[in-house]
Design a protein around this motif. Structure first.
Motif, mmCIF file in Angstrom:
data_model
loop_
_atom_site.group_PDB
_atom_site.id
_atom_site.type_symbol
_atom_site.label_atom_id
_atom_site.label_comp_id
_atom_site.label_asym_id
_atom_site.label_seq_id
_atom_site.Cartn_x
_atom_site.Cartn_y
_atom_site.Cartn_z
ATOM 1 N N ILE A 189 -13.291 8.471 -9.002
ATOM 2 C CA ILE A 189 -13.104 9.895 -9.254
ATOM 3 C C ILE A 189 -12.193 10.517 -8.196
ATOM 4 N N PHE A 190 -12.343 10.091 -6.957
ATOM 5 C CA PHE A 190 -11.487 10.569 -5.872
ATOM 6 C C PHE A 190 -10.022 10.269 -6.177
ATOM 7 N N LEU A 191 -9.743 9.053 -6.629
ATOM 8 C CA LEU A 191 -8.367 8.667 -6.960
ATOM 9 C C LEU A 191 -7.833 9.464 -8.140
ATOM 10 N N ALA A 192 -8.706 9.738 -9.138
ATOM 11 C CA ALA A 192 -8.282 10.530 -10.296
ATOM 12 C C ALA A 192 -8.040 11.985 -9.917
ATOM 13 N N PHE A 193 -8.658 12.438 -8.829
ATOM 14 C CA PHE A 193 -8.532 13.822 -8.387
ATOM 15 C C PHE A 193 -7.187 14.078 -7.702
ATOM 16 N N ALA A 228 -2.527 26.156 -21.076
ATOM 17 C CA ALA A 228 -3.074 26.247 -19.724
ATOM 18 C C ALA A 228 -2.296 27.275 -18.919
ATOM 19 N N ARG A 229 -2.962 27.895 -17.945
ATOM 20 C CA ARG A 229 -2.297 28.869 -17.095
ATOM 21 C C ARG A 229 -2.094 28.345 -15.681
ATOM 22 N N VAL A 230 -2.315 27.042 -15.490
ATOM 23 C CA VAL A 230 -2.039 26.370 -14.221
ATOM 24 C C VAL A 230 -1.017 25.276 -14.488
ATOM 25 N N ALA A 231 0.087 25.325 -13.800
ATOM 26 C CA ALA A 231 1.149 24.354 -14.021
ATOM 27 C C ALA A 231 0.794 22.998 -13.414
ATOM 28 N N GLY A 232 1.310 21.947 -14.062
ATOM 29 C CA GLY A 232 1.168 20.608 -13.514
ATOM 30 C C GLY A 232 -0.149 19.917 -13.796
ATOM 31 N N LEU A 233 -0.930 20.414 -14.753
ATOM 32 C CA LEU A 233 -2.191 19.739 -15.082
ATOM 33 C C LEU A 233 -1.897 18.367 -15.677
ATOM 34 N N PRO A 234 -2.513 17.305 -15.173
ATOM 35 C CA PRO A 234 -2.301 15.978 -15.773
ATOM 36 C C PRO A 234 -2.989 15.869 -17.120
ATOM 37 N N ARG A 235 -2.592 14.901 -17.898
ATOM 38 C CA ARG A 235 -3.167 14.705 -19.227
ATOM 39 C C ARG A 235 -4.659 14.409 -19.178
ATOM 40 N N HIS A 236 -5.082 13.797 -18.092
ATOM 41 C CA HIS A 236 -6.488 13.395 -18.006
ATOM 42 C C HIS A 236 -7.362 14.491 -17.396
ATOM 43 N N MET A 253 -5.911 18.990 -31.871
ATOM 44 C CA MET A 253 -5.028 19.617 -30.892
ATOM 45 C C MET A 253 -4.425 18.526 -30.018
ATOM 46 N N THR A 254 -3.092 18.506 -29.935
ATOM 47 C CA THR A 254 -2.404 17.477 -29.162
ATOM 48 C C THR A 254 -2.454 17.800 -27.681
ATOM 49 N N PRO A 255 -2.242 16.794 -26.822
ATOM 50 C CA PRO A 255 -2.224 17.061 -25.394
ATOM 51 C C PRO A 255 -1.151 18.078 -25.018
ATOM 52 N N GLN A 256 0.029 18.027 -25.724
ATOM 53 C CA GLN A 256 1.092 18.964 -25.423
ATOM 54 C C GLN A 256 0.660 20.397 -25.721
ATOM 55 N N VAL A 265 -12.544 16.129 -15.271
ATOM 56 C CA VAL A 265 -13.586 17.124 -15.011
ATOM 57 C C VAL A 265 -14.933 16.623 -15.538
ATOM 58 N N ALA A 266 -14.930 16.096 -16.765
ATOM 59 C CA ALA A 266 -16.172 15.595 -17.352
ATOM 60 C C ALA A 266 -16.731 14.437 -16.530
ATOM 61 N N ALA A 267 -15.850 13.550 -16.062
ATOM 62 C CA ALA A 267 -16.297 12.397 -15.271
ATOM 63 C C ALA A 267 -16.871 12.842 -13.935
#
Length: 350
Positions: free
Chosen positions: A186-190, A10-18, A1-4, A23-25
Motif C-alpha cells: 500500500i505504501f508503494l501504491a501511495f 475529478a477536481r485534483v489533477a494527476g490522480l492515477p488510474r488506480h 463509466m470509463t477511467p477517462q 483508497v479501498a485497499a
C-alpha cells in the motif's frame, strides 16, 4: 463509466488510474488487521501461554488504538495534508506488525497492537477524505459505495488467509508478517498519488485540533445538529459490528464448536450479506436521497437486532436458526442468570 470519464470529473489533477482501488485497499487495512488472525486466536493463546480471554483483549486494544489514531490523524491531515499522515501511519503499522510477529509474550502483543492500531488509524482516516477532496460532493457520494464494496472483500478474505497460513504450518506469526507485507505494498501504491488536500495550510498546530472537532460537532444544518446525530448513529452502528467481531472466535470456535478451517466460511457469510446490501445501495442511491436510504437501513438493522435479542432471551441461540449448539458451562451460566433451564443438545462440529 470509463477511467477517462471518471478522472475528467475529478477536481485534483494527476490522480492515477488506480486511485479508487488504492483508497479501498488502504481502508481494508483495518478489517485485515482485525479479521486475519481471528482463526489463530486459540493457537496464539497456547503459544503465548495465556488464555483466550487475554488474546481477545488484543482486539479491544486495537480498537482503542485505532480510534485514537483516527481522532488525531484526521485533524492533523486537515492541517498538513493527507500524504504525510497516511505514509507515516503505514510505516508505523508495518514496523509494529513485524515486532508482533517476533514477540513471545501476551503483554508485548497488547502494547504493540495499540501501536499498530495507531498507525492503522492514521492511514485509514484519510481515505474517505481523499475521495471527498478529489471529487465534487455528489460524485463522491456515488463513489463511496464502490470503495466500500472493494473494501468489504477484506473481511471476507481475511479469515481465509489466516486459516490458510495456519494450514500451511506457518504459525500465527506469519499472519502479522503478511499484514506488514500488505502495508508495504500500500505504501508503494501511495507514492504516485498526489496530495488531495490542496487547501491544507501545511503547518501543524495541535492546539487547533479541539476547535476543529467543536466546529464539526456544533455545525447545524437547517437548525439541526446533523453531523452530531450522524456521528452518534454511526457509533451505535459500528459498536454492534465490533461486538460481534470481537466475540466471533468464541461464538463459532468455542460455543458452536466450528473447526478452524470452517471459521472463514461462517464468518464470511456475514460479510457477503453486507456486500449484497452495498451493491443494492449503489443502485438505489441514484434514485433516492442518501439520508432516506440511511434511515431505512437503520430501521432494518434495528429490527434484526430486536429479533436477535428476543431469540437469545427467550429461545436457544442457534447457528442457522434451527441448528442447536452446545457449550455446557456457558449454558449453565445462562440458565442460572435467566431463571429457566435450557435443554441438552448435541454439538454441530464439522
Amino acid at each position: 463509466m470509463t477511467p477517462q470519464t471518471a478522472h475528467s470529473e475529478a477536481r485534483v489533477a494527476g490522480l492515477p488510474r488506480h486511485f479508487l482501488l488504492f483508497v479501498a485497499a488502504m481502508v481494508a487495512i483495518a478489517p485485515l488487521a482485525i479479521d486475519t488472525y481471528l482463526p489463530a486466536m486459540p493457537a496464539m493463546a497456547v503459544s503465548l501461554g495465556t488464555d483466550l480471554v487475554m488474546v481477545n483483549a488484543t482486539l479491544s486494544t486495537y480498537l482503542l488504538g485505532f480510534a485514537a489514531g483516527q481522532l488525531l490523524g484526521g485533524p492533523i491531515s486537515d492541517q498538513i495534508g493527507r500524504r504525510p499522515v497516511g505514509l507515516s501511519g503505514l510505516v508505523l503499522f508495518t514496523a509494529s506488525s513485524v515486532a508482533i510477529a517476533i514477540t513471545d509474550s501476551i503483554q508485548g502483543v497488547l502494547v504493540l497492537r495499540a501501536v499498530q492500531a495507531l498507525g492503522g488509524g492514521f492511514a485509514t482516516v484519510i481515505c474517505m477524505a481523499m475521495v471527498r477532496d478529489a471529487y465534487p460532493p455528489l460524485e463522491a457520494a456515488r463513489r463511496f459505495p464502490t470503495v466500500m464494496l472493494v473494501m468489504l472483500s477484506a473481511p471476507l478474505l481475511a479469515p481465509v488467509i489466516g486459516s490458510l497460513l495456519l494450514e500451511l504450518g506457518l504459525g500465527w506469526h506469519s499472519i502479522f508478517l503478511f499484514l506488514a507485507l500488505y502495508a508495504v505494498l500500500i505504501f508503494l501504491a501511495f507514492l504516485p498519488v498526489p496530495e488531495t488536500a490542496t487547501s491544507a495550510p501545511g503547518k501543524l498546530a495541535l492546539r487547533d485540533i479541539l476547535p476543529q472537532y467543536w466546529s464539526v460537532l456544533s455545525r447545524r444544518v437547517d437548525g439541526k445538529l446533523v453531523p452530531l446525530r450522524y456521528i452518534f448513529t454511526q457509533g451505535l452502528l459500528f459498536s454492534g459490528t465490533f461486538v460481534f467481531i470481537t466475540n466471533a472466535p468464541f461464538i463459532y470456535l468455542t460455543y458452536y464448536g466450528v473447526h478452524e478451517r470452517w471459521f472463514s466460511i461462517y464468518f464470511g457469510a456475514n460479510i457477503i450479506v453486507m456486500m449484497i446490501f452495498t451493491l443494492i445501495t449503489t443502485r438505489l442511491i441514484k434514485r433516492f436521497a442518501p439520508d432516506r436510504l440511511f434511515l431505512v437501513a437503520r430501521c432494518i438493522q434495528l429490527t434484526a437486532l430486536i429479533a436477535l435479542c428476543l431469540q437469545v432471551t427467550f429461545g436457544e441461540p442457534s447457528l442457522w436458526g434451527s441448528t442447536e449448539a452446545s457449550c455446557p458451562s456457558f449454558k449453565k451460566m445462562l440458565a442460572s442468570k435467566s431463571g429457566f433451564s435450557r435443554k441438552k443438545i448435541a454439538s454441530p462440529r464439522l
